[in-house]
Design a protein around this motif. Structure first.
Motif, PDB file in Angstrom:
ATOM      1  N   GLU A  67      -0.873  21.972   2.080  1.00 12.29           N
ATOM      2  CA  GLU A  67       0.262  22.902   2.134  1.00 12.29           C
ATOM      3  C   GLU A  67      -0.216  24.348   2.233  1.00 12.29           C
ATOM      4  O   GLU A  67       0.344  25.148   2.989  1.00 12.29           O
ATOM      5  N   LYS A  68      -1.263  24.693   1.480  1.00 13.31           N
ATOM      6  CA  LYS A  68      -1.810  26.046   1.525  1.00 13.31           C
ATOM      7  C   LYS A  68      -2.401  26.347   2.909  1.00 13.31           C
ATOM      8  O   LYS A  68      -2.165  27.412   3.497  1.00 13.31           O
ATOM      9  N   LEU A  69      -3.165  25.408   3.441  1.00 13.67           N
ATOM     10  CA  LEU A  69      -3.761  25.584   4.768  1.00 13.67           C
ATOM     11  C   LEU A  69      -2.674  25.727   5.829  1.00 13.67           C
ATOM     12  O   LEU A  69      -2.746  26.608   6.700  1.00 13.67           O
ATOM     13  N   TYR A  70      -1.675  24.873   5.751  1.00 10.94           N
ATOM     14  CA  TYR A  70      -0.580  24.904   6.724  1.00 10.94           C
ATOM     15  C   TYR A  70       0.136  26.250   6.679  1.00 10.94           C
ATOM     16  O   TYR A  70       0.404  26.863   7.723  1.00 10.94           O
ATOM     17  N   SER A  71       0.427  26.750   5.474  1.00  9.68           N
ATOM     18  CA  SER A  71       1.091  28.047   5.329  1.00  9.68           C
ATOM     19  C   SER A  71       0.225  29.177   5.888  1.00  9.68           C
ATOM     20  O   SER A  71       0.719  30.062   6.602  1.00  9.68           O
ATOM     21  N   ILE A 115       0.847  -1.189   0.000  1.00 10.79           N
ATOM     22  CA  ILE A 115       0.000   0.000   0.000  1.00 10.79           C
ATOM     23  C   ILE A 115       0.880   1.236   0.000  1.00 10.79           C
ATOM     24  O   ILE A 115       1.768   1.377   0.849  1.00 10.79           O
ATOM     25  N   ASN A 116       0.662   2.107  -0.954  1.00  7.19           N
ATOM     26  CA  ASN A 116       1.416   3.356  -1.022  1.00  7.19           C
ATOM     27  C   ASN A 116       0.844   4.357  -0.020  1.00  7.19           C
ATOM     28  O   ASN A 116      -0.366   4.488   0.133  1.00  7.19           O
ATOM     29  N   ALA A 117       1.745   5.075   0.659  1.00  5.19           N
ATOM     30  CA  ALA A 117       1.329   6.025   1.693  1.00  5.19           C
ATOM     31  C   ALA A 117       2.221   7.248   1.642  1.00  5.19           C
ATOM     32  O   ALA A 117       3.253   7.268   0.954  1.00  5.19           O
ATOM     33  N   LEU A 118       1.838   8.285   2.374  1.00  8.37           N
ATOM     34  CA  LEU A 118       2.670   9.482   2.453  1.00  8.37           C
ATOM     35  C   LEU A 118       2.511  10.158   3.810  1.00  8.37           C
ATOM     36  O   LEU A 118       1.489  10.031   4.478  1.00  8.37           O
ATOM     37  N   ASP A 119       3.574  10.857   4.208  1.00 11.82           N
ATOM     38  CA  ASP A 119       3.613  11.657   5.427  1.00 11.82           C
ATOM     39  C   ASP A 119       3.889  13.106   5.050  1.00 11.82           C
ATOM     40  O   ASP A 119       4.738  13.379   4.191  1.00 11.82           O
ATOM     41  N   PHE A 120       3.203  14.040   5.696  1.00  7.23           N
ATOM     42  CA  PHE A 120       3.466  15.468   5.542  1.00  7.23           C
ATOM     43  C   PHE A 120       4.369  15.876   6.699  1.00  7.23           C
ATOM     44  O   PHE A 120       3.940  15.897   7.852  1.00  7.23           O
ATOM     45  N   THR A 121       5.635  16.148   6.402  1.00  7.20           N
ATOM     46  CA  THR A 121       6.612  16.417   7.453  1.00  7.20           C
ATOM     47  C   THR A 121       7.085  17.867   7.390  1.00  7.20           C
ATOM     48  O   THR A 121       7.027  18.514   6.339  1.00  7.20           O
ATOM     49  N   VAL A 122       7.553  18.366   8.536  1.00  7.43           N
ATOM     50  CA  VAL A 122       8.056  19.742   8.614  1.00  7.43           C
ATOM     51  C   VAL A 122       9.450  19.719   9.241  1.00  7.43           C
ATOM     52  O   VAL A 122       9.766  18.863  10.055  1.00  7.43           O
ATOM     53  N   LYS A 123      10.265  20.685   8.828  1.00  9.85           N
ATOM     54  CA  LYS A 123      11.607  20.813   9.405  1.00  9.85           C
ATOM     55  C   LYS A 123      11.468  21.312  10.835  1.00  9.85           C
ATOM     56  O   LYS A 123      10.841  22.336  11.099  1.00  9.85           O
ATOM     57  N   ILE A 124      12.039  20.583  11.772  1.00 12.29           N
ATOM     58  CA  ILE A 124      11.843  20.885  13.183  1.00 12.29           C
ATOM     59  C   ILE A 124      12.380  22.259  13.557  1.00 12.29           C
ATOM     60  O   ILE A 124      11.808  22.949  14.398  1.00 12.29           O
ATOM     61  N   ASP A 125      13.462  22.691  12.920  1.00 12.98           N
ATOM     62  CA  ASP A 125      14.034  23.998  13.266  1.00 12.98           C
ATOM     63  C   ASP A 125      13.642  25.092  12.273  1.00 12.98           C
ATOM     64  O   ASP A 125      14.135  26.208  12.334  1.00 12.98           O
ATOM     65  N   ASP A 126      12.736  24.777  11.345  1.00 10.02           N
ATOM     66  CA  ASP A 126      12.249  25.773  10.383  1.00 10.02           C
ATOM     67  C   ASP A 126      10.903  25.306   9.850  1.00 10.02           C
ATOM     68  O   ASP A 126      10.819  24.620   8.829  1.00 10.02           O
ATOM     69  N   PHE A 127       9.820  25.685  10.533  1.00  8.88           N
ATOM     70  CA  PHE A 127       8.496  25.165  10.218  1.00  8.88           C
ATOM     71  C   PHE A 127       8.038  25.474   8.798  1.00  8.88           C
ATOM     72  O   PHE A 127       7.119  24.840   8.287  1.00  8.88           O
ATOM     73  N   VAL A 174       8.724  22.216   4.381  1.00  7.76           N
ATOM     74  CA  VAL A 174       7.941  20.992   4.479  1.00  7.76           C
ATOM     75  C   VAL A 174       8.440  19.990   3.440  1.00  7.76           C
ATOM     76  O   VAL A 174       9.045  20.354   2.431  1.00  7.76           O
ATOM     77  N   LYS A 175       8.178  18.744   3.716  1.00 10.35           N
ATOM     78  CA  LYS A 175       8.576  17.676   2.797  1.00 10.35           C
ATOM     79  C   LYS A 175       7.526  16.570   2.853  1.00 10.35           C
ATOM     80  O   LYS A 175       7.130  16.134   3.949  1.00 10.35           O
ATOM     81  N   VAL A 176       7.080  16.125   1.690  1.00 12.67           N
ATOM     82  CA  VAL A 176       6.163  14.998   1.616  1.00 12.67           C
ATOM     83  C   VAL A 176       6.980  13.732   1.412  1.00 12.67           C
ATOM     84  O   VAL A 176       7.736  13.618   0.432  1.00 12.67           O
ATOM     85  N   VAL A 177       6.866  12.823   2.349  1.00  8.14           N
ATOM     86  CA  VAL A 177       7.641  11.578   2.318  1.00  8.14           C
ATOM     87  C   VAL A 177       6.741  10.444   1.857  1.00  8.14           C
ATOM     88  O   VAL A 177       5.703  10.162   2.482  1.00  8.14           O
ATOM     89  N   GLU A 178       7.126   9.810   0.761  1.00  8.98           N
ATOM     90  CA  GLU A 178       6.370   8.666   0.255  1.00  8.98           C
ATOM     91  C   GLU A 178       6.964   7.376   0.800  1.00  8.98           C
ATOM     92  O   GLU A 178       8.183   7.250   0.942  1.00  8.98           O
ATOM     93  N   LYS A 179       6.083   6.441   1.120  1.00  4.02           N
ATOM     94  CA  LYS A 179       6.542   5.158   1.638  1.00  4.02           C
ATOM     95  C   LYS A 179       5.509   4.088   1.302  1.00  4.02           C
ATOM     96  O   LYS A 179       4.436   4.391   0.758  1.00  4.02           O
ATOM     97  N   THR A 180       5.811   2.848   1.620  1.00  2.00           N
ATOM     98  CA  THR A 180       4.880   1.755   1.360  1.00  2.00           C
ATOM     99  C   THR A 180       4.728   0.888   2.606  1.00  2.00           C
ATOM    100  O   THR A 180       5.644   0.809   3.438  1.00  2.00           O
TER     101      THR A 180
END
Length: 372
Positions: free
Chosen positions: A344-348, A4-16, A19-25
């Motif tokens: 991403e727009k909402l987060y910003s 199953i393909n999945a993704l995480d919405f991640t943020v840089k801890i020292d610079d909110f 952001v980076k979208v991490v894909e994983k399975t």
């Protein structure tokens, strides 16, 4: 079974702002007692920004670990079981709880009961238990198609507000004549103002409830009708410093705290620090006379469970919640955000304080082809 393909919405801890979208399975074959949940929807409020700001101090980054130097901000929402390797958790069941800003969550199920289960994944075992329980929505009559989104937005914040209200009542409101709530338009502040207004009316209490907010939000806050008075941040000098004040601070703005502490001085009898909505202004040139008292909801929840018992605690919250639900539905409109780009727009916008308080924001990273 297929992966199953999945993704995480991640943020840089020292610079909110990074952001980076991490894909994983995920493998279709799970270990014993593991369950894979597909996150259907989650709410996103200024409270989630607070989770990020205090993520290191309060261990929030530890709930959903990701790539080094990045973190996943926790959210509250609903998910459906898509694969289960636990005999008492069935595919298709729906659970409310504490999730990552992700499309999926893999949990290790423990202590299954009619009301839900505990995630016993190793890295979560030492973290506050209140965040590790997942509610089976089929067994909770408050979860209906009409209420699910409101529950995702308000229930976790409501619990904090309920605990603050209970604490103030226990302390006889510190014998104050004025209760002032900063960031009065925020969702947690709304819930607290509603609870305090209920209590004031029921018990004929004579303190004044003030909402402090930005000028652009004054009209909205005034329309809520829970505050006795609404003021903008540039009106602090107009407060009556001869009266005793309780301050409940959801803003975290250093300069606001400095002005309140200096102006109210000894008549600031209780300074309750809760949120960090104004996360970009947590520091300032002037040192604070006093820091106030940080309100950590899980500690207060444990205290109330010991005093009232688990069932008593749940009953009291349940009664207050139903009262709140009756009135809050007319104050808020649901705004839905589908997919990574809209998140991403909402987060910003949330980072930059551009959120209209009349909306409750719901996100789904899985519903790309249809609207909520």
């Amino acid at each position: 079974m297929a992966t199953i393909n999945a993704l995480d919405f991640t943020v840089k801890i020292d610079d909110f702002r990074r952001v980076k979208v991490v894909e994983k399975t995920y493998s279709g074959k799970l270990l014993p007692n593991q369950v894979l949940l597909e996150i259907d929807q989650f709410s996103f409020t200024s409270n989630n920004i607070t989770y990020g700001v205090v993520g290191k101090q309060m261990n929030y980054w530890k709930f959903f670990p990701t790539q080094s130097s990045y973190g996943i901000i926790p959210v509250w929402g609903l998910a459906n079981v898509v694969i289960s390797n636990h005999p008492d958790v069935q595919v298709g069941q729906r659970f409310y709880g504490y999730y990552p800003m992700s499309s999926h969550l893999l949990v290790t199920v423990n202590n299954v009961g009619s009301k839900g289960f505990v995630d016993n994944t190793k890295h979560r075992q030492a973290l506050p238990s209140i965040y590790n329980f997942y509610v089976n929505t089929e067994q909770d009559p408050t979860f209906t198609p009409e209420t699910e989104k409101l529950i995702s937005i308000f229930r976790p914040l409501f619990v904090t507000s309920f605990l603050i209200d209970a604490h103030l009542a226990e302390q006889n409101f510190y014998k104050t004549s004025q209760i002032l709530i900063t960031s009065a338009s925020s969702k947690t502040a709304q819930a607290l103002a509603c609870l305090l207004a209920f209590r004031k009316k029921k018990n004929a209490l004579n303190w004044n409830l003030l909402g402090l907010t930005s000028k652009r939000n004054m009209e909205f806050v005034g329309q809520l009708e829970w505050y006795d008075q609404v003021m903008s941040y540039d009106s602090i000098a107009q407060l009556n410093s001869n009266e005793k004040f309780v301050v409940i601070d959801f803003s975290g703005n250093h300069n606001t705290q400095f002005q309140l502490q200096r102006f109210l001085n000894k008549n600031l009898v209780y300074n309750c620090l809760v949120g960090l909505v104004d996360w970009q202004n947590l520091e300032g040139e002037n040192p604070l006379p006093e820091k106030g008292e940080f309100f950590f909801a899980p500690t207060h929840a444990e205290k109330r469970r010991e005093e009232w018992g688990v069932s008593g605690f749940q009953q009291k919250i349940g009664i207050a919640w139903l009262q709140f639900m009756e009135v809050v539905q007319s104050t808020i409109s649901i705004k839905e955000h589908i997919g990574v780009q809209e998140l991403e727009k909402l987060y910003s916008d949330m980072l930059n304080g551009k959120i209209d308080p009349k909306y409750g924001n719901i996100v789904s990273l899985n519903r790309m082809n249809k609207r909520l």
